[in-house]
Design a protein around this motif. Structure first.
Motif, PDB file in Angstrom:
ATOM      1  N   GLU B 215     -15.466  58.311 -22.810  1.00  0.00           N
ATOM      2  CA  GLU B 215     -15.784  56.987 -23.362  1.00  0.00           C
ATOM      3  C   GLU B 215     -16.634  56.253 -22.359  1.00  0.00           C
ATOM      4  O   GLU B 215     -16.333  56.251 -21.171  1.00  0.00           O
ATOM      5  CB  GLU B 215     -14.504  56.200 -23.657  1.00  0.00           C
ATOM      6  N   ARG B 216     -17.687  55.602 -22.846  1.00  0.00           N
ATOM      7  CA  ARG B 216     -18.592  54.890 -21.955  1.00  0.00           C
ATOM      8  C   ARG B 216     -18.436  53.393 -22.162  1.00  0.00           C
ATOM      9  O   ARG B 216     -18.177  52.927 -23.268  1.00  0.00           O
ATOM     10  CB  ARG B 216     -20.037  55.319 -22.218  1.00  0.00           C
ATOM     11  N   ARG B 217     -18.635  52.659 -21.063  1.00  0.00           N
ATOM     12  CA  ARG B 217     -18.487  51.199 -21.130  1.00  0.00           C
ATOM     13  C   ARG B 217     -19.753  50.467 -20.719  1.00  0.00           C
ATOM     14  O   ARG B 217     -19.726  49.293 -20.435  1.00  0.00           O
ATOM     15  CB  ARG B 217     -17.314  50.754 -20.236  1.00  0.00           C
ATOM     16  N   GLY B 218     -20.844  51.159 -20.653  1.00  0.00           N
ATOM     17  CA  GLY B 218     -22.126  50.495 -20.438  1.00  0.00           C
ATOM     18  C   GLY B 218     -22.623  50.533 -19.006  1.00  0.00           C
ATOM     19  O   GLY B 218     -21.907  50.910 -18.082  1.00  0.00           O
ATOM     20  N   SER B 219     -23.876  50.120 -18.859  1.00  0.00           N
ATOM     21  CA  SER B 219     -24.539  50.148 -17.556  1.00  0.00           C
ATOM     22  C   SER B 219     -24.188  48.894 -16.763  1.00  0.00           C
ATOM     23  O   SER B 219     -24.231  47.787 -17.276  1.00  0.00           O
ATOM     24  CB  SER B 219     -26.055  50.228 -17.758  1.00  0.00           C
ATOM     25  N   LEU B 220     -23.873  49.091 -15.504  1.00  0.00           N
ATOM     26  CA  LEU B 220     -23.543  47.965 -14.636  1.00  0.00           C
ATOM     27  C   LEU B 220     -24.761  47.413 -13.919  1.00  0.00           C
ATOM     28  O   LEU B 220     -24.760  46.284 -13.447  1.00  0.00           O
ATOM     29  CB  LEU B 220     -22.515  48.391 -13.583  1.00  0.00           C
ATOM     30  N   ASP B 221     -25.777  48.225 -13.784  1.00  0.00           N
ATOM     31  CA  ASP B 221     -26.906  47.764 -12.979  1.00  0.00           C
ATOM     32  C   ASP B 221     -28.188  48.479 -13.382  1.00  0.00           C
ATOM     33  O   ASP B 221     -28.513  49.541 -12.837  1.00  0.00           O
ATOM     34  CB  ASP B 221     -26.618  48.009 -11.491  1.00  0.00           C
ATOM     35  N   PRO B 222     -28.947  47.899 -14.317  1.00  0.00           N
ATOM     36  CA  PRO B 222     -30.206  48.543 -14.724  1.00  0.00           C
ATOM     37  C   PRO B 222     -31.248  48.548 -13.606  1.00  0.00           C
ATOM     38  O   PRO B 222     -32.267  49.225 -13.717  1.00  0.00           O
ATOM     39  CB  PRO B 222     -30.671  47.691 -15.908  1.00  0.00           C
ATOM     40  N   THR B 223     -31.011  47.784 -12.527  1.00  0.00           N
ATOM     41  CA  THR B 223     -31.973  47.786 -11.404  1.00  0.00           C
ATOM     42  C   THR B 223     -31.725  48.948 -10.444  1.00  0.00           C
ATOM     43  O   THR B 223     -32.469  49.126  -9.492  1.00  0.00           O
ATOM     44  CB  THR B 223     -31.889  46.470 -10.604  1.00  0.00           C
ATOM     45  N   TRP B 224     -30.676  49.705 -10.667  1.00  0.00           N
ATOM     46  CA  TRP B 224     -30.323  50.879  -9.869  1.00  0.00           C
ATOM     47  C   TRP B 224     -29.991  50.512  -8.423  1.00  0.00           C
ATOM     48  O   TRP B 224     -30.152  51.315  -7.511  1.00  0.00           O
ATOM     49  CB  TRP B 224     -31.457  51.923  -9.841  1.00  0.00           C
ATOM     50  N   LEU B 225     -29.550  49.323  -8.171  1.00  0.00           N
ATOM     51  CA  LEU B 225     -29.290  48.887  -6.800  1.00  0.00           C
ATOM     52  C   LEU B 225     -27.797  48.764  -6.502  1.00  0.00           C
ATOM     53  O   LEU B 225     -27.408  48.168  -5.502  1.00  0.00           O
ATOM     54  CB  LEU B 225     -29.976  47.538  -6.528  1.00  0.00           C
ATOM     55  N   HIS B 226     -26.974  49.313  -7.339  1.00  0.00           N
ATOM     56  CA  HIS B 226     -25.538  49.191  -7.189  1.00  0.00           C
ATOM     57  C   HIS B 226     -25.020  50.055  -6.041  1.00  0.00           C
ATOM     58  O   HIS B 226     -25.711  50.955  -5.554  1.00  0.00           O
ATOM     59  CB  HIS B 226     -24.865  49.649  -8.484  1.00  0.00           C
ATOM     60  N   SER B 227     -23.803  49.787  -5.652  1.00  0.00           N
ATOM     61  CA  SER B 227     -23.118  50.656  -4.695  1.00  0.00           C
ATOM     62  C   SER B 227     -22.674  51.934  -5.407  1.00  0.00           C
ATOM     63  O   SER B 227     -22.160  51.861  -6.527  1.00  0.00           O
ATOM     64  CB  SER B 227     -21.865  49.964  -4.148  1.00  0.00           C
ATOM     65  N   GLU B 228     -22.829  53.041  -4.748  1.00  0.00           N
ATOM     66  CA  GLU B 228     -22.465  54.317  -5.371  1.00  0.00           C
ATOM     67  C   GLU B 228     -20.994  54.619  -5.086  1.00  0.00           C
ATOM     68  O   GLU B 228     -20.656  55.664  -4.520  1.00  0.00           O
ATOM     69  CB  GLU B 228     -23.389  55.416  -4.879  1.00  0.00           C
ATOM     70  N   ASN B 229     -20.159  53.719  -5.454  1.00  0.00           N
ATOM     71  CA  ASN B 229     -18.724  53.861  -5.226  1.00  0.00           C
ATOM     72  C   ASN B 229     -17.945  53.186  -6.340  1.00  0.00           C
ATOM     73  O   ASN B 229     -18.366  52.142  -6.843  1.00  0.00           O
ATOM     74  CB  ASN B 229     -18.320  53.195  -3.898  1.00  0.00           C
ATOM     75  N   LEU B 230     -16.828  53.769  -6.676  1.00  0.00           N
ATOM     76  CA  LEU B 230     -15.805  53.107  -7.488  1.00  0.00           C
ATOM     77  C   LEU B 230     -14.520  53.106  -6.674  1.00  0.00           C
ATOM     78  O   LEU B 230     -14.266  54.051  -5.915  1.00  0.00           O
ATOM     79  CB  LEU B 230     -15.567  53.843  -8.809  1.00  0.00           C
ATOM     80  N   MET B 231     -13.728  52.046  -6.841  1.00  0.00           N
ATOM     81  CA  MET B 231     -12.463  51.949  -6.092  1.00  0.00           C
ATOM     82  C   MET B 231     -11.354  51.734  -7.113  1.00  0.00           C
ATOM     83  O   MET B 231     -11.540  51.018  -8.105  1.00  0.00           O
ATOM     84  CB  MET B 231     -12.524  50.754  -5.130  1.00  0.00           C
ATOM     85  N   ILE B 232     -10.219  52.313  -6.834  1.00  0.00           N
ATOM     86  CA  ILE B 232      -9.113  52.184  -7.783  1.00  0.00           C
ATOM     87  C   ILE B 232      -7.840  51.812  -7.032  1.00  0.00           C
ATOM     88  O   ILE B 232      -7.633  52.237  -5.883  1.00  0.00           O
ATOM     89  CB  ILE B 232      -8.933  53.493  -8.596  1.00  0.00           C
ATOM     90  N   THR B 233      -7.024  50.997  -7.665  1.00  0.00           N
ATOM     91  CA  THR B 233      -5.743  50.593  -7.077  1.00  0.00           C
ATOM     92  C   THR B 233      -4.611  51.323  -7.801  1.00  0.00           C
ATOM     93  O   THR B 233      -4.832  51.911  -8.872  1.00  0.00           O
ATOM     94  CB  THR B 233      -5.564  49.071  -7.208  1.00  0.00           C
ATOM     95  N   PRO B 234      -3.419  51.300  -7.249  1.00  0.00           N
ATOM     96  CA  PRO B 234      -2.332  52.072  -7.874  1.00  0.00           C
ATOM     97  C   PRO B 234      -2.032  51.671  -9.319  1.00  0.00           C
ATOM     98  O   PRO B 234      -1.532  52.497 -10.102  1.00  0.00           O
ATOM     99  CB  PRO B 234      -1.140  51.778  -6.960  1.00  0.00           C
ATOM    100  N   ASP B 235      -2.322  50.430  -9.695  1.00  0.00           N
ATOM    101  CA  ASP B 235      -2.057  50.058 -11.086  1.00  0.00           C
ATOM    102  C   ASP B 235      -3.184  50.462 -12.030  1.00  0.00           C
ATOM    103  O   ASP B 235      -3.150  50.155 -13.224  1.00  0.00           O
ATOM    104  CB  ASP B 235      -1.784  48.545 -11.187  1.00  0.00           C
ATOM    105  N   GLY B 236      -4.205  51.115 -11.483  1.00  0.00           N
ATOM    106  CA  GLY B 236      -5.277  51.626 -12.331  1.00  0.00           C
ATOM    107  C   GLY B 236      -6.467  50.697 -12.478  1.00  0.00           C
ATOM    108  O   GLY B 236      -7.417  51.028 -13.206  1.00  0.00           O
ATOM    109  N   THR B 237      -6.461  49.564 -11.804  1.00  0.00           N
ATOM    110  CA  THR B 237      -7.622  48.680 -11.861  1.00  0.00           C
ATOM    111  C   THR B 237      -8.763  49.307 -11.064  1.00  0.00           C
ATOM    112  O   THR B 237      -8.553  49.802  -9.960  1.00  0.00           O
ATOM    113  CB  THR B 237      -7.291  47.297 -11.268  1.00  0.00           C
ATOM    114  N   VAL B 238      -9.948  49.254 -11.656  1.00  0.00           N
ATOM    115  CA  VAL B 238     -11.111  49.871 -11.016  1.00  0.00           C
ATOM    116  C   VAL B 238     -12.089  48.776 -10.596  1.00  0.00           C
ATOM    117  O   VAL B 238     -12.342  47.830 -11.356  1.00  0.00           O
ATOM    118  CB  VAL B 238     -11.800  50.853 -11.987  1.00  0.00           C
TER     119      VAL B 238
END
Lengths: 449, 414
Positions: B215-238
């Motif tokens: 499932e996709r939720r869309g583009s976060l940064d069409p300028t391609w300048l985002h950080s190449e990282n995702l972080m997750i917490t134990p409750d599943g928040t990203v």
């Protein structure tokens, strides 16, 4: 210009040629064990006008058949290396010694500019016989002026003190002019280099990160090909096709494929002692076979250092062939306190008689700073039979030589050895006897440092 | 300046110019002092060993140019998994326990060249990884970065007297974003899904590992300048970043992706370069510790309050490429950009000290300096793993020194 003296020892005539080719070695006074230690006839050529210089890491034959040496100053801050030139005369030690130029000033990094100095040329001399250019590249580890030492790890890219990088200079031996200089490898020194004159490439290894790089003489820029390990190899050499070779920490032969521009590890290693696992068996000194451009003879930077012959793979296929001639010092076995200083092998050079000559230290090191019983043997080896003969130690008057880094030779067969850890630094001149029964060879000009 | 060739130097000049230094520095004690100072360049608090990327000396290590360890993840059973980048992606497992203490290669991913920050432990003997094209390695027929599941045991019996060794199995799960590589991957094991981010448009997606659907939720940064990282917490928040260096949060409960007002903390004029370079969730504090790409800052994000706090700059290096949390709350990291000589640092939350520990150096199984690292993970027994990122790379294992008595939860043994 300076006519150098032979210091304490009276100048000796070149050794005479004997039918057996055995040099007429003098005998020093008998030691306690009753056996006399032979001494080869040699002259000492100190670089007196550079009183703080302490090491001579580079010595090579130039395209003009004269000897070029680097007077390095690494143990006192604020002094740069000096390029020296020596033209031998008929009599040992009576040649012409020239102080050509301060390398720090030449490359725009004067020794008192507050940075780690351009204090050395470390196995990075390369002659180009076609153009008459003599190339050299600088190395660290002299301290900035006023500092006692330089920490290459602690000062990495530090904006004020850090070593600015290795500078390459092109010295025209025909006009005696510096044609150009360039920063060939930033922030690091060049440990060793080899010239591929056909392609206009210089192969190098940087210190301290131990990366392999290639400098393009036409484009005046370098390309980094990645890390080799943690222990710098001390020699790179090239084959007849322009492929370059060196070793990793474990003595694996690494080949830089000149056509594919790719560094690859070959499944063949430089030889080492059976009790060793081969760590630190990097190449130390390598010379080309006078009879075959795709064969080299070398020694490892290890204890004991083994002499080897390496036949490089033809047409890029296979891994080549390695022959182990055993320890450089004949009969050297396990030595509990052996060190890279006290048991050093270096200064490999071919004589006109096809013998391989080199220097082998055989000393006792009581502690890190203390070495006594200085013995640096001149050894000659028959490359066909592997037989080694200790000709004698180098001893000038009461002065005993300890450590020789590199050797060069002129077309007339005169040999010069570079000294390490004496102030001022110096070299030694030696004329081996020629065995007239052996076919004369003409060793090629050494294209690497 | 014209250089006069052959002018003889005046020896007295060298002697006169010689700076006045204590004669004590010339004697033996002086030299020893000097060498002690030089030695201080290395990490001497705690110690390093390294492991070659092979099972034992009967086998060749992972090939040069394909061994840069760019992803690491540790399982609760103590096994460590790694993935490499270069000419080919390799996935390996390291078992630190006797009789193994060795690396077992599991799989080489056909046609894949880069797996960076994209390896997660799914369950026993199973990891999931995501790929992208290494610079210059994108083929004309390249479909896009893919998700893979790699399963395998790697270890049996005994690695001392006999060494039967298993390989892994590779299952290609999907290509989440056509024509783009995958820049980051995190796992929510409770929901049995992985979250990912594409490397250009920052397309945010999740993949259900049980239902095998995306499932996709869309583009976060069409300028391609985002950080190449995702972080997750134990409750599943990203968390991640979006255009303008703003923080992004995905709430899995509400299936809500939102742009936050908070931005990456940085110095004035440096927002252009600020990115999340590395991160680790530290359970004692409940904080996300984050390494910065632009200037080498260390900062925290409190996932509950969204407060960000800049802790400082532990070294003069401009990136923090790897972070790991020790069990006592200390944060260890590697600072240094590509081609650099990294320095390791520690942040001690109890004393709020940020200390540069020096250049890593391992002495077992090989004497090797550690210059470049792109990944880190903490093992269950307190060791910290760092993935070397070189032409020919090793797994570095760091054993931290014990903290002072009374500090943290880990105490020195009686």
């Amino acid at each position: 210009m300076t006519c150098c003296t032979t210091c304490a020892a009276p100048a000796q005539a070149a050794t005479s040629t004997t039918a057996a080719g055995r040099p007429s070695a003098r005998q020093e006074s008998a030691p306690a064990n009753g056996q006399e230690t032979p001494v080869v006839e040699a002259a000492m050529i100190p670089f007196d006008r550079l009183p703080l210089s302490d090491t001579c890491w580079s010595l090579s034959t130039g395209p003009d058949d004269r000897i070029y040496a680097a007077a390095c100053t690494e143990h006192i801050g604020g002094v740069a290396a000096y390029l020296m030139r020596y033209t031998p005369a008929a009599e040992l030690g009576k040649g012409k010694l020239e102080y050509l130029f301060d390398i720090g000033e030449a490359v725009g990094e004067p020794a008192d500019n507050g940075r780690a100095t351009q204090c050395k040329i470390h196995y990075c001399f390369m002659p180009d016989p076609k153009s008459g250019i003599f190339y050299g590249a600088t190395h660290l580890s002299g301290a900035p002026r006023g500092d006692m030492g330089y920490s290459w790890f602690g000062s990495w890219k530090e904006p004020h003190r850090s070593f600015r990088g290795s500078f390459l200079f092109a010295f025209d031996t025909r006009s005696d002019k510096i044609l150009w200089t360039d920063l060939c490898y930033p922030w690091e020194g060049s440990r060793c280099m080899a010239l591929d004159a056909e392609r206009g490439l210089i192969h190098g290894v940087g210190f301290p990160r131990d990366h392999y790089f290639v400098y393009d003489l036409q484009e005046r820029r370098h390309t980094d090909y990645g890390r080799l390990g943690s222990v710098n190899p001390q020699c790179i050499w090239v084959d007849s096709r322009g492929n370059a070779y060196t070793t990793d920490d474990w003595g694996h032969i690494l080949r830089f494929d000149a056509d594919r521009r790719r560094l690859e590890q070959l499944e063949i290693r430089t030889p080492f002692a059976p009790w060793s696992e081969g760590w630190h068996n990097v190449s130390y000194d390598v010379v080309a076979d006078p009879r075959d451009p795709d064969v080299v003879y070398g020694c490892s930077w290890n204890v004991p250092s083994h002499i080897f012959r390496y036949r490089m793979p033809s047409a890029g296929r296979g891994v080549g062939e390695m022959r182990d001639y055993g320890p450089g010092l004949p009969g050297a076995g396990y030595k509990e306190l052996g060190t890279f200083f006290s048991d050093h092998v270096g200064g490999l050079v071919f004589g006109d008689d096809g013998y391989l000559y080199y220097c082998a230290s055989d000393m006792i090191r009581e502690a890190w700073e203390v070495t006594s019983d200085r013995h640096c043997w001149v050894v000659r080896m028959d490359i066909d039979t592997g037989e080694k003969e200790k000709l004698g130690i180098i001893k000038i008057g009461d002065f005993r030589v300890a450590y020789v880094s590199r050797a060069g030779r002129t077309r007339s067969g005169r040999m010069l050895f570079a000294d390490v850890l004496n102030k001022p630094t110096r070299m030694y001149e030696f004329q081996p006897a020629v065995d007239t029964r052996r076919p004369k060879v003409s060793p090629p000009l050494r294209m690497w440092g | 300046m014209e250089i006069k060739i052959g002018a003889e130097p005046d020896p007295q000049t060298f002697l006169d110019r010689r700076p006045e230094l204590s004669p004590k520095l010339q004697d033996r004690e002086g030299w020893r002092l000097l060498y002690r100072h030089k030695r201080n360049a290395y990490v001497t608090e705690g110690y390093f060993i390294c492991r070659r990327l092979r099972y034992n000396s009967q086998y060749k290590p992972l090939p040069d140019y394909s061994s840069a360890i760019t992803s690491l993840t540790a399982g609760p059973d103590g096994t460590l998994y790694g993935a490499t980048s270069g000419e080919r992606v390799h996935v390996f497992v390291f078992n630190p326990a006797p009789p193994f203490d060795t690396v077992a290669p599991l799989a080489a991913l056909e046609g894949e060249t880069d797996c960076r920050r994209c390896l997660v432990w799914e369950k026993e003997n199973s990891v999931v990884c995501a790929t992208r094209a290494a610079p210059g390695a994108k083929r004309a027929d390249w479909e896009g970065g893919a998700l893979y599941r790699v399963t395998g045991v790697g270890f049996y019996a005994d690695a001392v007297q006999e060494w039967p060794r298993g390989l892994g199995e590779v299952e290609k799960l999907c290509v989440p974003v056509k024509g783009e590589g995958l820049a980051a991957l995190v796992i929510d094991r409770g929901r049995s899904r992985v979250y990912g981010l594409s490397d250009k448009t920052a397309e945010f997606y999740f993949y259900d590992l049980e239902r095998k659907c995306i499932e996709r939720r869309g583009s976060l940064d069409p300028t391609w300048l985002h950080s190449e990282n995702l972080m997750i917490t134990p409750d599943g928040t990203v968390f991640g970043t979006a255009v303008g260096n703003r923080l992004m949060r995905y709430d899995p409960q509400a299936d809500k992706l939102e742009m936050l007002e908070q931005t990456i903390p940085t110095w004035p004029g440096r927002a252009l370069y600020a990115r999340i370079d590395s991160w680790v969730y530290e359970p004692l504090s409940g904080l996300l510790y984050i390494g910065d790409q632009g200037d080498g800052f260390l900062w925290t994000l409190d996932p509950r309050t969204l407060e960000t706090r800049l802790l400082g700059k532990p070294t003069d290096r401009i990136r923090i490429r790897a972070l790991a949390a020790a069990h006592d709350g200390r944060i260890f990291g590697m600072a240094g950009q590509v081609g650099d000589m990294c320095q390791m640092f520690v942040y001690e939350p109890q004393t709020r000290q940020l200390r540069n520990l020096g250049v890593p150096q391992a002495t077992v199984e090989e004497r090797r300096y550690g210059f470049e690292f792109d990944s880190a993970a903490a093992g269950p027994q307190g060791q910290i793993y760092f993935g070397e990122s070189e032409r020919s790379s090793r797994l570095f294992i760091y054993f931290p020194s014990y903290p002072a008595a009374g500090v943290g939860e880990v105490q020195a043994p009686q």
